[in-house]
Design a protein around this motif. Sequence first.
Motif, PDB file in Angstrom:
ATOM      1  N   CYS A   1       0.821  -1.216   0.000  1.00  0.00           N
ATOM      2  CA  CYS A   1       0.000   0.000   0.000  1.00  0.00           C
ATOM      3  C   CYS A   1       0.851   1.262   0.000  1.00  0.00           C
ATOM      4  CB  CYS A   1      -0.956  -0.021   1.191  1.00  0.00           C
ATOM      5  SG  CYS A   1      -2.272  -1.266   1.038  1.00  0.00           S
ATOM      6  N   GLU A   2       2.033   1.183   0.610  1.00  0.00           N
ATOM      7  CA  GLU A   2       2.931   2.338   0.592  1.00  0.00           C
ATOM      8  C   GLU A   2       3.488   2.569  -0.807  1.00  0.00           C
ATOM      9  OE1 GLU A   2       7.023   3.975   2.766  1.00  0.00           O
ATOM     10  OE2 GLU A   2       6.134   2.062   3.375  1.00  0.00           O
ATOM     11  N   VAL A   3       3.872   1.481  -1.484  1.00  0.00           N
ATOM     12  CA  VAL A   3       4.472   1.597  -2.818  1.00  0.00           C
ATOM     13  C   VAL A   3       3.506   2.209  -3.820  1.00  0.00           C
ATOM     14  CG1 VAL A   3       5.257   0.230  -4.799  1.00  0.00           C
ATOM     15  CG2 VAL A   3       6.191  -0.224  -2.528  1.00  0.00           C
ATOM     16  N   ILE A   4       2.236   1.843  -3.729  1.00  0.00           N
ATOM     17  CA  ILE A   4       1.266   2.329  -4.727  1.00  0.00           C
ATOM     18  C   ILE A   4       0.514   3.572  -4.265  1.00  0.00           C
ATOM     19  CG2 ILE A   4       0.945  -0.004  -5.636  1.00  0.00           C
ATOM     20  CD1 ILE A   4      -1.774  -0.069  -4.200  1.00  0.00           C
ATOM     21  N   SER A   5       0.813   4.071  -3.093  1.00  0.00           N
ATOM     22  CA  SER A   5       0.003   5.139  -2.483  1.00  0.00           C
ATOM     23  C   SER A   5      -0.095   6.399  -3.339  1.00  0.00           C
ATOM     24  CB  SER A   5       0.542   5.490  -1.095  1.00  0.00           C
ATOM     25  OG  SER A   5       1.866   6.003  -1.184  1.00  0.00           O
ATOM     26  N   MET A   6       0.966   6.746  -4.049  1.00  0.00           N
ATOM     27  CA  MET A   6       0.983   7.977  -4.821  1.00  0.00           C
ATOM     28  C   MET A   6       0.759   7.745  -6.313  1.00  0.00           C
ATOM     29  SD  MET A   6       1.320  10.078  -2.421  1.00  0.00           S
ATOM     30  CE  MET A   6       1.537  11.591  -3.354  1.00  0.00           C
ATOM     31  N   HIS A   7       0.443   6.530  -6.687  1.00  0.00           N
ATOM     32  CA  HIS A   7       0.254   6.233  -8.112  1.00  0.00           C
ATOM     33  C   HIS A   7      -1.003   6.928  -8.632  1.00  0.00           C
ATOM     34  CE1 HIS A   7      -0.053   4.050 -11.887  1.00  0.00           C
ATOM     35  NE2 HIS A   7       1.152   3.544 -11.662  1.00  0.00           N
ATOM     36  N   ALA A   8      -0.931   7.414  -9.847  1.00  0.00           N
ATOM     37  CA  ALA A   8      -2.058   8.132 -10.439  1.00  0.00           C
ATOM     38  C   ALA A   8      -3.308   7.272 -10.559  1.00  0.00           C
ATOM     39  CB  ALA A   8      -1.658   8.658 -11.822  1.00  0.00           C
ATOM     40  N   HIS A   9      -3.115   5.959 -10.691  1.00  0.00           N
ATOM     41  CA  HIS A   9      -4.249   5.037 -10.824  1.00  0.00           C
ATOM     42  C   HIS A   9      -4.494   4.235  -9.546  1.00  0.00           C
ATOM     43  CE1 HIS A   9      -3.439   5.112 -15.446  1.00  0.00           C
ATOM     44  NE2 HIS A   9      -4.220   6.130 -15.064  1.00  0.00           N
ATOM     45  N   ARG A  10      -4.054   4.759  -8.409  1.00  0.00           N
ATOM     46  CA  ARG A  10      -4.214   4.039  -7.134  1.00  0.00           C
ATOM     47  C   ARG A  10      -5.667   3.619  -6.897  1.00  0.00           C
ATOM     48  NH1 ARG A  10      -5.811   1.533  -3.742  1.00  0.00           N
ATOM     49  NH2 ARG A  10      -5.270   1.392  -1.522  1.00  0.00           N
ATOM     50  N   GLY A  11      -6.605   4.413  -7.332  1.00  0.00           N
ATOM     51  CA  GLY A  11      -8.013   4.119  -7.080  1.00  0.00           C
ATOM     52  C   GLY A  11      -8.513   2.842  -7.711  1.00  0.00           C
ATOM     53  N   ARG A  12      -7.795   2.349  -8.733  1.00  0.00           N
ATOM     54  CA  ARG A  12      -8.234   1.122  -9.401  1.00  0.00           C
ATOM     55  C   ARG A  12      -7.773  -0.125  -8.657  1.00  0.00           C
ATOM     56  NH1 ARG A  12     -12.210   2.606 -10.887  1.00  0.00           N
ATOM     57  NH2 ARG A  12     -12.491   0.645 -12.032  1.00  0.00           N
ATOM     58  N   PHE A  13      -7.063   0.043  -7.549  1.00  0.00           N
ATOM     59  CA  PHE A  13      -6.499  -1.098  -6.808  1.00  0.00           C
ATOM     60  C   PHE A  13      -7.280  -1.363  -5.529  1.00  0.00           C
ATOM     61  CE2 PHE A  13      -3.661  -3.610  -4.273  1.00  0.00           C
ATOM     62  CZ  PHE A  13      -2.951  -4.363  -5.197  1.00  0.00           C
ATOM     63  N   VAL A  14      -7.500  -2.645  -5.243  1.00  0.00           N
ATOM     64  CA  VAL A  14      -8.120  -3.069  -3.992  1.00  0.00           C
ATOM     65  C   VAL A  14      -7.213  -4.113  -3.348  1.00  0.00           C
ATOM     66  CG1 VAL A  14     -10.136  -4.111  -2.891  1.00  0.00           C
ATOM     67  CG2 VAL A  14     -10.429  -2.670  -4.928  1.00  0.00           C
ATOM     68  N   ALA A  15      -6.751  -3.826  -2.132  1.00  0.00           N
ATOM     69  CA  ALA A  15      -5.861  -4.738  -1.401  1.00  0.00           C
ATOM     70  C   ALA A  15      -6.702  -5.722  -0.593  1.00  0.00           C
ATOM     71  CB  ALA A  15      -4.938  -3.945  -0.482  1.00  0.00           C
ATOM     72  N   ALA A  16      -6.622  -6.998  -0.957  1.00  0.00           N
ATOM     73  CA  ALA A  16      -7.459  -8.017  -0.314  1.00  0.00           C
ATOM     74  C   ALA A  16      -6.617  -9.181   0.191  1.00  0.00           C
ATOM     75  CB  ALA A  16      -8.509  -8.538  -1.303  1.00  0.00           C
ATOM     76  N   HIS A  17      -7.047  -9.760   1.304  1.00  0.00           N
ATOM     77  CA  HIS A  17      -6.386 -10.940   1.849  1.00  0.00           C
ATOM     78  C   HIS A  17      -7.428 -11.916   2.381  1.00  0.00           C
ATOM     79  CE1 HIS A  17      -3.566 -12.875   5.085  1.00  0.00           C
ATOM     80  NE2 HIS A  17      -3.779 -13.684   4.057  1.00  0.00           N
TER      81      HIS A  17
END
Length: 305
Positions: free
Chosen positions: A125-141
């Motif tokens: 989540c830290e690595v992708i936090s500033m990505h322009a397309h971060r909103g398209r990601f869902v972190a699931a476990h």
Amino acid sequence: MQTRPTAATAAGRSGKKDRSSKNKSMKVLIAGMGLIGGSFALSLRDHELAEEILGVENSEEHAAEALGLGLADRMVTFEEGLAEADLVVLATPADTIPLMAVKALNRVNERQVVMDMGSIKGELCEVISMHAHRGRFVAAHPMWGTEYSGPKAAQRGAFTGRSVVLCDTVHSDKDALAVVERIFRTLGCPAVYMDPEEHDLHAAYISHISHVTSFALALTVLEKEREERHIFDLAGGGFESTVRLAKSSAATWVPILLQNKYNVLDVLREHIHQLQIMRRMLERDDAEGLCNAIERANTIQRIIH
């Protein structure tokens, strides 16, 4: 801990009624067709949530197995799959997911959804936090797994009745989150919402330390077995259940333990402390102390039935 959305809120996000047919036309790319990715593929098929499943595998042997077992309709490269898929699922070893997530987000459009199924969330989540397309990601476990690995380890109905932890959802687009929530709801997985750091700490306590303990116990017994050849002849169900996790793959668990090492070390220190307490009680023939410790340990049944 993040606030869990109500059913009404979840429905409001999508703007439509909750119907599994909503996802039926999806083309799904699953990177990593092993235990988790393969089981997820079977679940998608059984619930008719995907019209086509594309698989990504570095191992030619595993790729052939995934096709032979019907886990994937086609095997593709990651780049090829990204160009086609509506949903991208990252089910590779924990240390590979952050970079794959960035690669996926670099290429997705506003309709595609990317999710992972890894057991470590902080670094991701830290690595992708500033990505322009971060909103398209869902972190699931999804909180399920076995000691086995590879496509042949995939199981039907694996996730039914198991919780799925969704992390950092405030940074996911509402429609992307709704897609993932709907899938797990259809699979019978109640959702729990956590911050990445909270998730990683809890995972260290309920999963990662169990594996470390099992590995250590197995090594202890294997060392002793060199001297006493009949030790395994006497092994019963208790021993088997305790060391079951020691059969887990190093390729899976070394990345997990190293990525979450500070939480694991913290839990391990407490675990060693408890072992030292019991050792001292044994040395002193402290029957009352041992009885109290065991009875206190028995209360775990209030949490695990």
